[in-house]
Design a protein around this motif. Sequence first.
Motif, mmCIF file in Angstrom:
data_model
loop_
_atom_site.group_PDB
_atom_site.id
_atom_site.type_symbol
_atom_site.label_atom_id
_atom_site.label_comp_id
_atom_site.label_asym_id
_atom_site.label_seq_id
_atom_site.Cartn_x
_atom_site.Cartn_y
_atom_site.Cartn_z
ATOM 1 N N HIS A 66 0.834 -1.210 0.000
ATOM 2 C CA HIS A 66 0.000 0.000 0.000
ATOM 3 C C HIS A 66 0.867 1.258 0.000
ATOM 4 C CE1 HIS A 66 0.599 -1.216 4.232
ATOM 5 N NE2 HIS A 66 0.654 0.077 4.502
ATOM 6 N N ASN A 182 5.546 0.628 13.356
ATOM 7 C CA ASN A 182 4.935 1.909 13.734
ATOM 8 C C ASN A 182 3.741 1.744 14.658
ATOM 9 O OD1 ASN A 182 2.887 1.046 12.034
ATOM 10 N ND2 ASN A 182 3.479 2.373 10.336
ATOM 11 N N HIS A 256 -2.744 6.759 7.364
ATOM 12 C CA HIS A 256 -2.504 5.492 6.651
ATOM 13 C C HIS A 256 -3.033 5.509 5.222
ATOM 14 C CE1 HIS A 256 -2.601 1.135 5.755
ATOM 15 N NE2 HIS A 256 -3.765 1.437 5.210
HETATM 16 C C1 LIG Z 1 -4.354 -9.682 2.872
HETATM 17 C C2 LIG Z 1 -4.722 -8.248 3.078
HETATM 18 N N1 LIG Z 1 -5.668 -7.956 4.002
HETATM 19 C C3 LIG Z 1 -6.047 -6.675 4.186
HETATM 20 C C4 LIG Z 1 -5.511 -5.679 3.447
HETATM 21 C C5 LIG Z 1 -6.003 -4.231 3.606
HETATM 22 N N2 LIG Z 1 -4.975 -3.435 4.289
HETATM 23 C C6 LIG Z 1 -4.118 -2.672 3.625
HETATM 24 S S1 LIG Z 1 -3.022 -1.912 4.595
HETATM 25 C C7 LIG Z 1 -3.707 -2.574 5.979
HETATM 26 C C8 LIG Z 1 -3.155 -2.254 7.321
HETATM 27 C C9 LIG Z 1 -1.766 -2.688 7.407
HETATM 28 O O1 LIG Z 1 -1.147 -2.180 8.523
HETATM 29 P P1 LIG Z 1 0.404 -1.976 8.485
HETATM 30 O O2 LIG Z 1 1.043 -3.069 7.768
HETATM 31 O O3 LIG Z 1 0.821 -1.746 9.877
HETATM 32 O O4 LIG Z 1 0.572 -0.700 7.590
HETATM 33 P P2 LIG Z 1 0.759 0.827 8.033
HETATM 34 O O5 LIG Z 1 -0.607 1.351 8.361
HETATM 35 O O6 LIG Z 1 1.666 0.845 9.197
HETATM 36 O O7 LIG Z 1 1.311 1.450 6.821
HETATM 37 C C10 LIG Z 1 -4.772 -3.401 5.643
HETATM 38 C C11 LIG Z 1 -5.594 -4.134 6.620
HETATM 39 C C12 LIG Z 1 -4.531 -6.027 2.499
HETATM 40 N N3 LIG Z 1 -3.948 -5.127 1.714
HETATM 41 N N4 LIG Z 1 -4.146 -7.313 2.365
#
Ligand SMILES: Cc1ncc(C[n+]2csc(CCOP(=O)(O)OP(=O)(O)O)c2C)c(N)n1
Length: 647
Positions: A66, A182, A256
């Motif tokens: 992301h 984080n 985020h």
């Molecule tokens: C398998 C999967 N489940 C859910 C998501 C949706 N999603 C994208 S980012 C995220 C949160 C991830 O948290 P983190 O890795 O801590 O990212 P940060 O907010 O710290 O950038 C979620 C649930 C995804 N991309 N892939």
Amino acid sequence: MKNYRELANCIRFLSIDAVQRAKSGHPGMPMGMADIATVLFKDYINFNPSDPEWSFRDRFVLSNGHGSMLLYSLLYLTGYKKMTLDQIKNFRQLGSITAGHPEYEPEAGIEITTGPLGQGIANAVGMALAQKNLAAKLKLKFCPKVYVFCGDGCLQEGISQEAISLAGHLQLDNLVLIYDNNKISIDGSTDLSFSDNTNLRFKSVNWDVSNGDGHDFTSIKKNLDKTLKSKRPILLNFKTTIGFGSPNKSSKASSHGSPLGDEEIAKTREQLNWYYDDFMIPKSLLKDWGLSHKRCMSFYNLSKKHESKIKLFKSKNDLTKLFSKIKKDVIKITDKQATRKSSEVIIDYLSKSESIIGGSADLTGSNLTKGKSMSIIDKKNLGGQYIHFGVREHGMAGIMNGVASTNFFKIFSGTFLSFADYMKPSLRLAALMKIDPILVFTHDSIGLGEDGPTHQPIEQINMLRSIPNSYVFRPADLLETALCWEAAIKIKNGPSFLCLSRQNLPQISNSLVKIKYFKGAYIIEQNSKKNHITIIATGSEVSLAIETSNILLENKISSKIISMPSSSLFEKQSVSFQKNLLNSSTGEVFVIEAGSTMYWNKFTNKENIFGIDDFGSSAPANQVYKKFGLDPKIISKNIMKGMKKNK
Ligand SMILES: Cc1ncc(C[n+]2csc(CCOP(=O)(O)OP(=O)(O)O)c2C)c(N)n1
Ligand SMILES: [Mg+2]
């Protein structure tokens, strides 16, 4: 200390501006990881933007996909030609290479498609393994590294455990996992759901672990230095601040997944002393970034001399050349044989070539995936040919994608077809990336018998068929298995799924040995030139269809039987080929396949399909077949009944 912070701010503001312009995206992660990324690309990772696909480059994987703008910014700043400023400005727009989540494009420096969290970690294990394997086979004195960024989400996903556990077992010392610790994910603080001791978790699976402050450049360097000496895979656990630099949104989930907004962006510019226009990078900083790869050039020039060895290795080990002999040999075998056994016969031939690597998720003796000459890959023999993946199907599929993405080898694996569900997310990504792993799925129907409905696949073949850009095979005997393997070996633009029987099957396809082009389906038997009906069957049901046709003939109904070992290849043929193959004097088409019927609706009416739309049963195979009406007597009766009704 260099001007790291200013260089990092280039990443931050390109990300902030691109997300703002697209009105969607994730600024928080690039802002939080920019400092580490800057030091990594300035001082450590071996890369060359003018030769992005150089075989001996280090690879960078953004498992927390992301944060894609972090990667796009890095690639633009370091000078990858395909990653222009216009691409950055067109972030998330139709036709750009700057998709919402990174999409595999090695030429632009995007090593792998990520976004479904956790996958990138498994992919990176595969890449690290492929590099080790290649280095051993070419007897190189060096081995490139894989650097992976991951977030809390990747580490919460189950696939990460499967992958790190195997990486620790194999002691892949060229693998560096950099954790964006984080403590924030979408729902808020990770305290809501995550109280793992991550360091202990990694130590327990034989990794080195080191802690750092992701915004202190001395700490970042100290940690990255450790990766140069580490004798194991290493986790760098960096405390970071999501949305670093934003006065009101840093450390908050609000940074985020949405643009910061004009007002907050202005405040962030002030806080970070960044007084330039949107997308504007000062010349001196752009120049500094553009020189980053210079320190890699001596290694580049040295290692480039070995590039020809890969070419030689590939041509010496060309798998496609083996098949004319294979087909000539296997045609002589007339005994009944399970197609999993037939596949083993083929693997035995293929494994003489060093360019194939195989494995199984702890079902080697059932999947029959180990060629006799294959040596086992372990920490002392990373140049071997066979991987005991352990009971880690999802990890296996993700790791295979990493291996396949390097293009060094053909990789195949084994498990039961019913467990394809455990691997689905990675199979889908292989298809999306158009990479070419081969998945051997044995025990492909109720024909496995007594293990019962948990192990008897029903909907799995059609699940696989529903994945765009993938190739499904279900051969009926040894020769068809050889043809399917040949097709799978030649396919370069998508994953192949070989669905194979546990039970013995007769050899019925002898006429095929002379065919030049395998089109996925062919007439295996016809009673007369003018056939009343057509019966399509796949795999173990082809012989059942032949028995059925014999009964029908006794009742004056002649039929044409189409064996369809690959519905995927058949569907790629011209409409006229497809129509001609299936036509019959009455226009009636019947289908027999021991699985769910939904795929076949496009070929005929529901009542003409003999399949299974329920779970199987634990019993001897022949009894289960009868229970579901997959029996020549029952089917022929039903065909005759249906034909009378339609008269
Ligand atoms: C398998 C999967 N489940 C859910 C998501 C949706 N999603 C994208 S980012 C995220 C949160 C991830 O948290 P983190 O890795 O801590 O990212 P940060 O907010 O710290 O950038 C979620 C649930 C995804 N991309 N892939
Ligand atoms: Mg997080």
